[in-house]
Design an enzyme around this catalytic site. Structure first.
Site: not given
Ligand code: SRM
Ligand code: SF4
Length: 563
Positions: A73, A207, A435
């Site tokens: 990313r 984060k 994911c």
């Molecule tokens: Fe996310 C974790 C994909 C935006 C909340 N997110 C992940 C991971 C990296 C899974 C992992 O930890 O192994 C996912 C990778 C999937 C893959 O195969 O690519 C993933 N998140 C994404 C993306 C690609 C979704 C998308 O459809 O675009 C977004 C990438 C954003 C970026 O460029 O940085 C993405 N994730 C978000 C958002 C939306 C936002 O930020 O506007 C959120 C909710 C907002 C927030 O942060 O609260 C979000 N992702 C999470 C969480 C839960 C965080 C928490 O506080 O509980 C996780 C899990 C974690 O961090 O433990 C997570």
């Molecule tokens: Fe984020 Fe959960 Fe979707 Fe994985 S399955 S990309 S952690 S919302």
């Protein structure tokens, strides 16, 4: 805090020599995967180790290990990149990745399917086009989002400059990145010198996300960020910013103490105060955030735990002055700037192109990747990635519009007016097969669900209603489903929780409507609600507002669940 109390990842960070771990050595060891410690360090470098989950069962039956691959990313502040950067990125995805580029909900790119042996070459190639992966992930300030709408004039330029100052201030300063990926020289620091003056050895507890909106236009979902920055313009000059703090979507189903939260109005700051105030907020979180339990380590829990007033006192102590109260905010739009627009009535304009779930790829019927390559190479627009997974070509001359439309049409790419409003406003996260946290399908499931839902919505004459549908494969909330009109959140394999009643302008969360509904019953389950909405809504009332007004309890009575 005793050694037993701190989380394992805190120890990995502390022992990792400012994100070095043993990554450099591991890149040469010939293994197909990284150790647990390096996996955690790698996140800070923008790299996630994943495996192809579609292959897991077959490989297990054959007695083989998983098929490991990396997701990279990058960090693209505000989602803006040049035509040349885009084209080089496209080449990198072809050469090292799975030939797709995915626009994320934080307006950057992810590449999937990179083998460990190609990781270093991929990151070097990305850096060669002046894009970094450092800060793509990890417990630090992530890619900063900003409204992607191209804007003319000095005001837009100032706001962009203010964002870039923040990007610089909150970027990790470690030399590890250069040493590992770019073969930079190893540096030796004096005893009292810190490689990370802001982050220290253990970085942030979790984060940390910044998002910037222009007052009135909430296309970025500004309240979902740890710090949301809202620019106020007066007489085409930035009058200052309102800050909102403590937003976040993530929750854990098994732990009801976790929850999504919208950021709280915090303060009004001048341009000059912006960076210092953000730094004070970030460092309060750095010093007081939870380092024992990662589930409660985001800023939102700190603020709920200590209260906003105490939090403000701590921030003001660091600043040495009292903050002005936040301005009242009014929102009128959340839509993603799709279609043709002119810039200040000039000959130049921009085109917002809908990208299904952000995935830029070629299929038999849709040659999106090829045609974007062709158009971008020929017309050299600036590219703006959006937080709703779409893409804007900026700087297009009026005289070139017809030709671009023709090229897109020939490749099977429709302009937004030929795509249903429902689909334009829908998003799904990647989930399967990449994911590691995904429980149910998302990106692969949403398109067919929308086709069915489109029919239902048309049947009740609601095709023009901007109803937002967001799907995720688990409760983490990566497409911000808790601020959509209809949120489908994967609960177990093949089953989803349905959330209703948010405000599409992004100022109210939705609520759990029904649990564990099988995928094939989702549309049938929601249809009675759509029917009551069609019959009983007030003039101009949005779907989420209607559900909220009527109440989910009353809506549940009209629903029968099959599955
Ligand atoms: Fe996310 C974790 C994909 C935006 C909340 N997110 C992940 C991971 C990296 C899974 C992992 O930890 O192994 C996912 C990778 C999937 C893959 O195969 O690519 C993933 N998140 C994404 C993306 C690609 C979704 C998308 O459809 O675009 C977004 C990438 C954003 C970026 O460029 O940085 C993405 N994730 C978000 C958002 C939306 C936002 O930020 O506007 C959120 C909710 C907002 C927030 O942060 O609260 C979000 N992702 C999470 C969480 C839960 C965080 C928490 O506080 O509980 C996780 C899990 C974690 O961090 O433990 C997570
Ligand atoms: Fe984020 Fe959960 Fe979707 Fe994985 S399955 S990309 S952690 S919302």
């Amino acid at each position: 805090m005793s050694e037993e109390q701190i989380s394992k990842i805190e120890v990995i960070k502390r022992e990792g020599h400012h994100l070095r771990g043993t990554i450099a050595k591991a890149l040469q060891d010939g293994a197909v995967k990284f150790s647990e410690e390096n996996i955690e360090q790698l996140k800070f470098h923008g790299v996630y180790q994943q495996d192809d989950r579609d292959l897991r069962k077959m490989l297990r039956q054959e007695g083989k290990d998983r098929h490991y691959m990396m997701m990279i990313r990058v960090r693209i502040p505000g989602g803006i990149l040049s035509a040349n950067q885009y084209l080089q990125f496209d080449q990198i995805s072809e050469r090292y990745g799975n030939q797709t580029m995915r626009i994320t909900t934080r307006q950057t790119f992810q590449l999937h399917g990179i083998l460990k042996g190609d990781l270093k070459a991929s990151i070097q190639a990305i850096n060669a086009c002046l894009i970094t992966t450092l800060g793509g992930c990890g417990d630090q300030v992530r890619n900063m989002t900003a409204c992607a709408k191209p804007r003319m004039g000095p005001c837009a330029e100032w706001v962009r400059q203010d964002l870039l100052v923040l990007v610089d201030r909150f970027s990790a300063k470690t030399h590890a990145y250069h040493e590992i990926w770019l073969d930079g020289e190893q540096i030796t620091l004096a005893e009292d010198e810190s490689e990370e003056p802001l982050y220290g050895r253990t970085y942030l507890p979790r984060k940390f996300k910044f998002g910037l909106a222009f007052e009135g236009d909430n296309c970025v979902d500004v309240y979902s960020n740890d710090i949301g920055i809202i620019a106020h313009l007066e007489n085409d000059e930035p009058a200052g910013y309102t800050l909102v703090v403590g937003g976040g979507m993530g929750r854990t189903v098994s732990d009801p103490a976790t929850y999504p939260r919208l950021a709280s109005a915090f303060a009004f700051v001048t341009r000059e105060q912006l960076a210092a105030t953000c730094e004070a907020i970030v460092t309060v979180q750095r010093d007081y955030g939870n380092r024992e339990n990662r589930k409660f380590a985001r800023l939102k829990y700190l603020i709920e735990h200590m209260g906003l007033d105490t939090f403000r006192i701590l921030v003001e102590e660091r600043l040495g002055y009292a903050l002005a109260p936040p301005r009242e905010l009014n929102w009128h739009s959340f839509q993603d700037h799709l279609g043709w627009h002119s810039l200040d009535h000039s000959d130049i304009g921009f085109l917002g192109i809908y990208v299904e779930n952000g995935r830029i790829m070629d299929t038999a019927h849709l040659r999106l990747k090829s045609v974007l390559r062709q158009v971008i190479a020929r017309y050299q627009p600036t590219i703006h990635l959006t937080t709703q997974q779409n893409l804007i070509l900026n700087g297009i001359r009026q005289k070139d519009r017809a030709n671009i439309e023709m090229l897109l049409r020939e490749a099977g790419v429709f302009l937004h007016e030929n795509i249903s409003v429902l689909r334009q406003n829908a998003m799904a996260c990647p989930s399967m097969p990449t994911c590691g946290l995904g429980i149910a399908e998302s990106e692969r499931a949403l398109p067919s669900l929308l086709s069915k839902l489109e029919q239902v919505i048309a049947r009740y004459g609601l095709s023009d209603e901007p109803i937002t549908v967001r799907m995720t494969g688990c409760a983490n909330g990566c497409t911000r489903p808790y601020i959509s009109d209809i949120g489908f959140v994967g609960r177990v394999v093949g089953k989803y929780d349905i959330f209703l009643g948010a405000n599409s302008l992004g100022t109210r969360l939705n609520e759990l409507f029904l649990e564990q509904i099988p995928f094939q019953s989702l549309v049938d389950t929601i249809e009675p609600v759509i029917l009551v909405y069609a019959n009983q809504r007030m003039a101009g009332e949005r779907f989420g507002d209607f559900c909220h007004r009527v109440g989910l309890e009353s809506l549940r009575k009209g629903v029968s669940i099959s599955g």
